[in-house]
Design a protein around this motif. Structure first.
Motif, PDB file in Angstrom:
ATOM      1  N   MET A 198       0.835  -1.207   0.000  1.00  0.00           N
ATOM      2  CA  MET A 198       0.000   0.000   0.000  1.00  0.00           C
ATOM      3  C   MET A 198       0.861   1.246   0.000  1.00  0.00           C
ATOM      4  O   MET A 198       0.553   2.249  -0.639  1.00  0.00           O
ATOM      5  N   ARG A 199       1.911   1.175   0.739  1.00  0.00           N
ATOM      6  CA  ARG A 199       2.808   2.340   0.792  1.00  0.00           C
ATOM      7  C   ARG A 199       3.482   2.566  -0.554  1.00  0.00           C
ATOM      8  O   ARG A 199       3.791   3.690  -0.909  1.00  0.00           O
ATOM      9  N   ALA A 200       3.692   1.592  -1.339  1.00  0.00           N
ATOM     10  CA  ALA A 200       4.330   1.763  -2.658  1.00  0.00           C
ATOM     11  C   ALA A 200       3.369   2.293  -3.702  1.00  0.00           C
ATOM     12  O   ALA A 200       3.761   2.945  -4.669  1.00  0.00           O
ATOM     13  N   ILE A 201       2.088   2.051  -3.518  1.00  0.00           N
ATOM     14  CA  ILE A 201       1.084   2.501  -4.516  1.00  0.00           C
ATOM     15  C   ILE A 201       0.815   3.988  -4.375  1.00  0.00           C
ATOM     16  O   ILE A 201       0.602   4.709  -5.344  1.00  0.00           O
ATOM     17  N   VAL A 202       0.820   4.503  -3.147  1.00  0.00           N
ATOM     18  CA  VAL A 202       0.465   5.922  -2.920  1.00  0.00           C
ATOM     19  C   VAL A 202       1.453   6.853  -3.599  1.00  0.00           C
ATOM     20  O   VAL A 202       1.056   7.788  -4.320  1.00  0.00           O
ATOM     21  N   PRO A 203       2.741   6.643  -3.458  1.00  0.00           N
ATOM     22  CA  PRO A 203       3.653   7.562  -4.176  1.00  0.00           C
ATOM     23  C   PRO A 203       3.513   7.471  -5.676  1.00  0.00           C
ATOM     24  O   PRO A 203       3.637   8.459  -6.401  1.00  0.00           O
ATOM     25  N   ALA A 204       3.198   6.267  -6.183  1.00  0.00           N
ATOM     26  CA  ALA A 204       3.020   6.139  -7.642  1.00  0.00           C
ATOM     27  C   ALA A 204       1.819   6.922  -8.110  1.00  0.00           C
ATOM     28  O   ALA A 204       1.827   7.570  -9.171  1.00  0.00           O
ATOM     29  N   LEU A 205       0.740   6.871  -7.334  1.00  0.00           N
ATOM     30  CA  LEU A 205      -0.475   7.642  -7.701  1.00  0.00           C
ATOM     31  C   LEU A 205      -0.193   9.148  -7.642  1.00  0.00           C
ATOM     32  O   LEU A 205      -0.638   9.934  -8.498  1.00  0.00           O
ATOM     33  N   VAL A 206       0.530   9.565  -6.634  1.00  0.00           N
ATOM     34  CA  VAL A 206       0.841  11.002  -6.513  1.00  0.00           C
ATOM     35  C   VAL A 206       1.711  11.452  -7.678  1.00  0.00           C
ATOM     36  O   VAL A 206       1.502  12.528  -8.268  1.00  0.00           O
ATOM     37  N   PHE A 207       2.669  10.607  -8.052  1.00  0.00           N
ATOM     38  CA  PHE A 207       3.531  10.971  -9.187  1.00  0.00           C
ATOM     39  C   PHE A 207       2.739  11.051 -10.484  1.00  0.00           C
ATOM     40  O   PHE A 207       2.933  11.936 -11.323  1.00  0.00           O
ATOM     41  N   ALA A 208       1.812  10.104 -10.658  1.00  0.00           N
ATOM     42  CA  ALA A 208       0.992  10.110 -11.895  1.00  0.00           C
ATOM     43  C   ALA A 208       0.114  11.344 -11.958  1.00  0.00           C
ATOM     44  O   ALA A 208      -0.062  11.983 -13.021  1.00  0.00           O
ATOM     45  N   LEU A 209      -0.500  11.692 -10.834  1.00  0.00           N
ATOM     46  CA  LEU A 209      -1.361  12.902 -10.818  1.00  0.00           C
ATOM     47  C   LEU A 209      -0.538  14.163 -11.075  1.00  0.00           C
ATOM     48  O   LEU A 209      -0.963  15.088 -11.785  1.00  0.00           O
ATOM     49  N   SER A 210       0.648  14.231 -10.484  1.00  0.00           N
ATOM     50  CA  SER A 210       1.493  15.421 -10.702  1.00  0.00           C
ATOM     51  C   SER A 210       1.929  15.534 -12.149  1.00  0.00           C
ATOM     52  O   SER A 210       1.973  16.617 -12.745  1.00  0.00           O
ATOM     53  N   LEU A 211       2.253  14.380 -12.739  1.00  0.00           N
ATOM     54  CA  LEU A 211       2.671  14.397 -14.142  1.00  0.00           C
ATOM     55  C   LEU A 211       1.526  14.820 -15.067  1.00  0.00           C
ATOM     56  O   LEU A 211       1.707  15.591 -16.016  1.00  0.00           O
ATOM     57  N   ALA A 212       0.306  14.322 -14.759  1.00  0.00           N
ATOM     58  CA  ALA A 212      -0.854  14.715 -15.602  1.00  0.00           C
ATOM     59  C   ALA A 212      -1.144  16.205 -15.477  1.00  0.00           C
ATOM     60  O   ALA A 212      -1.472  16.897 -16.444  1.00  0.00           O
ATOM     61  N   LEU A 213      -1.025  16.724 -14.230  1.00  0.00           N
ATOM     62  CA  LEU A 213      -1.271  18.164 -14.028  1.00  0.00           C
ATOM     63  C   LEU A 213      -0.217  19.006 -14.733  1.00  0.00           C
ATOM     64  O   LEU A 213      -0.512  20.049 -15.354  1.00  0.00           O
ATOM     65  N   ALA A 214       1.036  18.576 -14.699  1.00  0.00           N
ATOM     66  CA  ALA A 214       2.106  19.322 -15.362  1.00  0.00           C
ATOM     67  C   ALA A 214       1.935  19.318 -16.872  1.00  0.00           C
ATOM     68  O   ALA A 214       2.148  20.322 -17.559  1.00  0.00           O
ATOM     69  N   LEU A 215       1.514  18.139 -17.393  1.00  0.00           N
ATOM     70  CA  LEU A 215       1.271  18.078 -18.842  1.00  0.00           C
ATOM     71  C   LEU A 215       0.105  18.974 -19.256  1.00  0.00           C
ATOM     72  O   LEU A 215       0.114  19.616 -20.301  1.00  0.00           O
ATOM     73  N   ALA A 216      -0.954  19.021 -18.419  1.00  0.00           N
ATOM     74  CA  ALA A 216      -2.119  19.880 -18.742  1.00  0.00           C
ATOM     75  C   ALA A 216      -1.752  21.354 -18.738  1.00  0.00           C
ATOM     76  O   ALA A 216      -2.281  22.161 -19.511  1.00  0.00           O
ATOM     77  N   LEU A 217      -0.840  21.736 -17.841  1.00  0.00           N
ATOM     78  CA  LEU A 217      -0.428  23.142 -17.796  1.00  0.00           C
ATOM     79  C   LEU A 217       0.567  23.465 -18.898  1.00  0.00           C
ATOM     80  O   LEU A 217       0.655  24.606 -19.365  1.00  0.00           O
ATOM     81  N   ALA A 218       1.332  22.525 -19.383  1.00  0.00           N
ATOM     82  CA  ALA A 218       2.378  22.802 -20.374  1.00  0.00           C
ATOM     83  C   ALA A 218       1.869  22.791 -21.795  1.00  0.00           C
ATOM     84  O   ALA A 218       2.466  23.381 -22.680  1.00  0.00           O
ATOM     85  N   LEU A 219       0.733  22.082 -22.055  1.00  0.00           N
ATOM     86  CA  LEU A 219       0.225  21.996 -23.426  1.00  0.00           C
ATOM     87  C   LEU A 219      -0.192  23.359 -23.996  1.00  0.00           C
ATOM     88  O   LEU A 219       0.163  23.700 -25.117  1.00  0.00           O
ATOM     89  N   PRO A 220      -0.976  24.219 -23.285  1.00  0.00           N
ATOM     90  CA  PRO A 220      -1.296  25.542 -23.885  1.00  0.00           C
ATOM     91  C   PRO A 220      -0.066  26.376 -24.147  1.00  0.00           C
ATOM     92  O   PRO A 220       0.019  27.108 -25.114  1.00  0.00           O
ATOM     93  N   ALA A 221       0.916  26.348 -23.277  1.00  0.00           N
ATOM     94  CA  ALA A 221       2.112  27.157 -23.513  1.00  0.00           C
ATOM     95  C   ALA A 221       2.895  26.656 -24.694  1.00  0.00           C
ATOM     96  O   ALA A 221       3.507  27.428 -25.433  1.00  0.00           O
ATOM     97  N   ALA A 222       2.855  25.299 -24.917  1.00  0.00           N
ATOM     98  CA  ALA A 222       3.609  24.767 -26.047  1.00  0.00           C
ATOM     99  C   ALA A 222       2.913  25.045 -27.364  1.00  0.00           C
ATOM    100  O   ALA A 222       3.542  25.073 -28.406  1.00  0.00           O
ATOM    101  N   ALA A 223       1.553  25.222 -27.300  1.00  0.00           N
ATOM    102  CA  ALA A 223       0.822  25.472 -28.560  1.00  0.00           C
ATOM    103  C   ALA A 223       1.109  26.853 -29.115  1.00  0.00           C
ATOM    104  O   ALA A 223       0.922  27.100 -30.293  1.00  0.00           O
TER     105      ALA A 223
END
Length: 303
Positions: free
Chosen positions: A1-26
């Motif tokens: 369980m402890r190994a899954i939580v950091p993976a979920l947090v990393f995935a959410l952070s990566l998705a949020l960073a990609l969502a913020l970077a796409l308009p600037a890259a366009a």
């Protein structure tokens, strides 16, 4: 369980960073100056806003602190290649001009002269030019003399009489005749002598004649002959022709005998202005008088 939580947090952070970077890259910006200076240099990367830290999960314990996710690398912007400049076509050769028959030298411009300065080649004549010779004025035409026509002949056997009418004198004639008898000639001379004494007197001579209405020209000419005969007698008596007015009316008589001449003497101020003054004795010249000054009358000469 402890190994899954950091993976979920990393995935959410990566998705949020990609969502913020796409308009600037366009958004692609092109700097023409940078392209002209160094087209091989990569374009400047756009500033990417920092990703916000993800909130802690509710199910995690305080002792378990999530690790900060790694920042994603910004995507490189596409390179904008400038279009090569179109090759300039060589100018078409102008048609050869035909050879000139003779080369004309260029006209030399006159030297510029500033205002207020005289040119160097100015020559001033020593004496003024001579006055032009004007042709002599034409001689004044001679004055038209007041020619007095000869008086008409007096026919003793001619019919006619003198009748005094209101405003004038009436002289009758025989039909188809313009002859004067001694009585009518004497009446005309008396009227002329009285009118000659008055410079404002004007004599109106109105002549009539009888004739057929189908031929009005013949009576008109006969009435004119009678008016001219009366004028000749008046001028012989001293009346100028400018103060004698003739009217030949032919068969237009309304009342009275058809063969007659009516003479009416009137006063006119215009006749006084039209009549030249009689020549008088020459006046003595005044000493020391200007040429245009009128001679003084009854005044002593200046000292």
């Amino acid at each position: 369980m402890r190994a899954i939580v950091p993976a979920l947090v990393f995935a959410l952070s990566l998705a949020l960073a990609l969502a913020l970077a796409l308009p600037a890259a366009a958004q692609v910006t092109v700097n023409p100056g940078a392209l002209d200076q160094n087209p091989a240099a990569p374009p400047a990367s756009a500033t990417t806003p920092p990703a916000a830290p993800a909130p802690p999960q509710t199910g995690a314990t305080p002792s378990e602190t999530p690790k900060s996710p790694a920042k994603p690398k910004p995507k490189p912007k596409p390179k904008v290649q400038s279009k090569p400049a179109a090759k300039a076509k060589p100018p078409a050769a102008a048609p050869a001009a035909p050879p000139a028959a003779a080369a004309t030298p260029p006209a030399e411009a006159p030297p510029a002269v500033r205002l207020g300065t005289a040119p160097e080649n100015l020559t001033v004549p020593a004496a003024p030019p001579a006055s032009p010779l004007l042709p002599p004025a034409a001689a004044a035409p001679p004055e038209h003399p007041n020619v007095t026509p000869p008086p008409p002949p007096v026919v003793a056997a001619a019919a006619g009489e003198v009748i005094e009418v209101p405003g004038g004198t009436r002289i009758t004639f025989a039909p188809e005749s313009a002859d004067l008898n001694p009585a009518t000639d004497a009446a005309l001379r008396q009227i002329g002598s009285e009118a000659a004494k008055n410079p404002a007197a004007v004599v109106n001579v109105i002549a009539y004649a009888s004739g057929a209405k189908e031929d009005p020209s013949t009576p008109r000419r006969l009435s004119l002959d009678r008016a001219l005969a009366a004028r000749a007698v008046l001028m012989a008596a001293g009346v100028p022709s400018t103060r004698i007015y003739l009217r030949a009316l032919g068969t237009a008589s309304r009342d009275g005998p058809p063969d007659r001449v009516d003479l009416v003497v009137v006063t006119s101020q215009a006749a006084v202005a039209a009549t030249p003054p009689p020549p008088g004795p020459p006046q003595p010249a005044v000493p020391n008088a200007a040429p245009n000054d009128p001679p003084s009358e009854g005044k002593p000469p200046p000292p």
